[in-house]
Design a protein around this motif. Structure first.
Motif, PDB file in Angstrom:
ATOM      1  N   PRO A   1       0.833  -1.513   0.270  1.00 61.16           N
ATOM      2  CA  PRO A   1      -0.204   0.101  -0.110  1.00 61.16           C
ATOM      3  C   PRO A   1       0.530   1.618   0.156  1.00 61.16           C
ATOM      4  O   PRO A   1       0.710   2.409  -0.614  1.00 61.16           O
ATOM      5  CB  PRO A   1      -0.632  -0.175   1.058  1.00 61.16           C
ATOM      6  N   GLN A   2       2.700   1.226   0.156  1.00 61.66           N
ATOM      7  CA  GLN A   2       2.842   1.917   0.370  1.00 61.66           C
ATOM      8  C   GLN A   2       3.587   2.775  -0.794  1.00 61.66           C
ATOM      9  O   GLN A   2       4.686   3.914  -0.576  1.00 61.66           O
ATOM     10  CB  GLN A   2       4.140   2.342   1.617  1.00 61.66           C
ATOM     11  N   ASP A   3       3.490   2.205  -1.444  1.00 63.72           N
ATOM     12  CA  ASP A   3       4.326   1.286  -2.979  1.00 63.72           C
ATOM     13  C   ASP A   3       3.355   3.642  -4.287  1.00 63.72           C
ATOM     14  O   ASP A   3       2.284   3.126  -4.575  1.00 63.72           O
ATOM     15  CB  ASP A   3       4.144   0.819  -3.805  1.00 63.72           C
ATOM     16  N   ALA A   4       4.861   4.092  -4.372  1.00 61.15           N
ATOM     17  CA  ALA A   4       4.087   4.819  -5.120  1.00 61.15           C
ATOM     18  C   ALA A   4       2.862   4.310  -6.305  1.00 61.15           C
ATOM     19  O   ALA A   4       2.051   5.393  -7.052  1.00 61.15           O
ATOM     20  CB  ALA A   4       5.152   5.765  -5.516  1.00 61.15           C
ATOM     21  N   ARG A   5       3.619   3.611  -6.581  1.00 58.71           N
ATOM     22  CA  ARG A   5       2.775   3.235  -8.256  1.00 58.71           C
ATOM     23  C   ARG A   5       0.946   2.625  -7.662  1.00 58.71           C
ATOM     24  O   ARG A   5       0.264   2.610  -8.739  1.00 58.71           O
ATOM     25  CB  ARG A   5       3.560   1.341  -8.851  1.00 58.71           C
ATOM     26  N   VAL A   6       1.280   2.604  -6.545  1.00 53.90           N
ATOM     27  CA  VAL A   6      -0.786   1.754  -6.104  1.00 53.90           C
ATOM     28  C   VAL A   6      -1.123   3.597  -6.540  1.00 53.90           C
ATOM     29  O   VAL A   6      -2.397   3.091  -7.133  1.00 53.90           O
ATOM     30  CB  VAL A   6      -1.062   1.869  -4.642  1.00 53.90           C
ATOM     31  N   TYR A   7      -0.638   4.356  -5.698  1.00 55.73           N
ATOM     32  CA  TYR A   7      -0.902   6.430  -6.094  1.00 55.73           C
ATOM     33  C   TYR A   7      -1.677   6.089  -7.338  1.00 55.73           C
ATOM     34  O   TYR A   7      -2.049   6.869  -8.124  1.00 55.73           O
ATOM     35  CB  TYR A   7      -0.031   6.660  -4.936  1.00 55.73           C
ATOM     36  N   VAL A   8       0.164   6.195  -7.978  1.00 55.98           N
ATOM     37  CA  VAL A   8      -0.590   6.871  -9.683  1.00 55.98           C
ATOM     38  C   VAL A   8      -1.270   5.071 -10.759  1.00 55.98           C
ATOM     39  O   VAL A   8      -1.951   6.237 -10.784  1.00 55.98           O
ATOM     40  CB  VAL A   8       1.180   6.212 -10.178  1.00 55.98           C
ATOM     41  N   ALA A   9      -1.600   4.746 -10.185  1.00 48.36           N
ATOM     42  CA  ALA A   9      -2.892   3.768 -10.524  1.00 48.36           C
ATOM     43  C   ALA A   9      -4.023   3.741 -10.887  1.00 48.36           C
ATOM     44  O   ALA A   9      -5.289   4.187 -10.915  1.00 48.36           O
ATOM     45  CB  ALA A   9      -2.125   1.827 -10.718  1.00 48.36           C
ATOM     46  N   THR A  10      -3.879   4.433  -8.879  1.00 47.37           N
ATOM     47  CA  THR A  10      -5.295   4.869  -8.986  1.00 47.37           C
ATOM     48  C   THR A  10      -5.432   6.401  -9.365  1.00 47.37           C
ATOM     49  O   THR A  10      -6.639   6.965  -9.702  1.00 47.37           O
ATOM     50  CB  THR A  10      -5.324   4.723  -7.405  1.00 47.37           C
ATOM     51  N   LEU A  11      -4.680   7.180  -9.235  1.00 48.96           N
ATOM     52  CA  LEU A  11      -4.883   9.038  -9.759  1.00 48.96           C
ATOM     53  C   LEU A  11      -5.117   8.277 -11.028  1.00 48.96           C
ATOM     54  O   LEU A  11      -5.711   9.202 -12.299  1.00 48.96           O
ATOM     55  CB  LEU A  11      -2.932   8.773  -9.679  1.00 48.96           C
ATOM     56  N   GLU A  12      -4.295   7.651 -12.345  1.00 44.96           N
ATOM     57  CA  GLU A  12      -4.338   7.179 -13.857  1.00 44.96           C
ATOM     58  C   GLU A  12      -6.142   7.289 -13.723  1.00 44.96           C
ATOM     59  O   GLU A  12      -7.072   7.359 -14.803  1.00 44.96           O
ATOM     60  CB  GLU A  12      -3.647   6.134 -14.324  1.00 44.96           C
ATOM     61  N   ALA A  13      -6.492   5.497 -12.780  1.00 49.51           N
ATOM     62  CA  ALA A  13      -7.798   5.200 -13.311  1.00 49.51           C
ATOM     63  C   ALA A  13      -9.429   6.505 -12.730  1.00 49.51           C
ATOM     64  O   ALA A  13     -10.367   6.972 -13.564  1.00 49.51           O
ATOM     65  CB  ALA A  13      -8.728   3.786 -12.540  1.00 49.51           C
ATOM     66  N   ALA A  14      -8.695   7.492 -11.927  1.00 49.11           N
ATOM     67  CA  ALA A  14      -9.449   8.720 -11.304  1.00 49.11           C
ATOM     68  C   ALA A  14      -9.387   9.640 -12.497  1.00 49.11           C
ATOM     69  O   ALA A  14     -10.359  10.079 -13.104  1.00 49.11           O
ATOM     70  CB  ALA A  14      -9.066   9.629 -10.177  1.00 49.11           C
ATOM     71  N   GLU A  15      -8.438   9.988 -12.997  1.00 46.98           N
ATOM     72  CA  GLU A  15      -8.230  10.822 -14.742  1.00 46.98           C
ATOM     73  C   GLU A  15      -9.185  10.253 -15.810  1.00 46.98           C
ATOM     74  O   GLU A  15      -9.261  10.842 -15.944  1.00 46.98           O
ATOM     75  CB  GLU A  15      -6.759  10.648 -14.615  1.00 46.98           C
TER      76      GLU A  15
END
Length: 167
Positions: free
Chosen positions: A61-75
């Motif tokens: 959960p602390q991996d930055a790729r989790v956030y980036v993938a979530t950000l991409e899905a939001a976009e």
């Protein structure tokens, strides 16, 4: 298909410029997309699994790729919602434009398929004509009054000449 992470993405490359000021004529959506690019660039992430995929679920959960993938899905969701809202506005305010726009891909595909079907029909017709031509009985040569004698094919020196018959 984006080879970077196995699916179409909204261009979150992680290489975008850091946004220090918002361009004067930028829309809210453009500003949001720029912000997403800036965040990916700041995190230094260049590849990530698709949001919700098994690979994404296995990430810490602390991996930055989790956030980036979530950000991409939001976009992607934001863009889909903006497109839906645009089409709804067109449907309510410019129904002819809306109709042309939503049916354009289907019309192009239909035209392509009709052309392909006609081409196939034409090819079938040509093959059928060729097959019929090979099965025709030989043409019977008939000499006509006033015309010169007809050379008989395959029989050099022999000619068919017109002869009057009495009935």
């Amino acid at each position: 298909m984006n080879s970077r992470h196995g699916h179409d993405s909204p261009r979150l490359s992680g290489r975008g410029p850091v946004v220090r000021a918002v361009p004067d004529n930028a829309t809210t959506g453009e500003i949001t997309a720029l912000r997403a690019e800036t965040q990916v660039a700041a995190l230094g992430v260049h590849s990530w699994p698709r949001y919700g995929s098994p690979d994404w679920l296995r990430l810490d959960p602390q991996d930055a790729r989790v956030y980036v993938a979530t950000l991409e899905a939001a976009e992607l969701h934001r863009r889909a919602e903006a497109e839906r809202a645009r089409l709804d506005w067109l449907m309510d305010n410019e129904p002819d434009v809306w109709w042309r726009e939503i049916t354009d891909d289907a019309r192009r595909e239909t035209c392509r398929r009709v052309r392909a079907a006609k081409s196939m029909e034409a090819a079938v017709d040509v093959r059928a004509r060729q097959a019929r031509a090979g099965n025709r009985p030989p043409h019977k040569l008939t000499a006509t009054r006033g015309w010169p004698p007809i050379a008989i094919p395959g029989r050099p020196g022999e000619y068919l000449t017109y002869q009057e018959t009495s009935e």
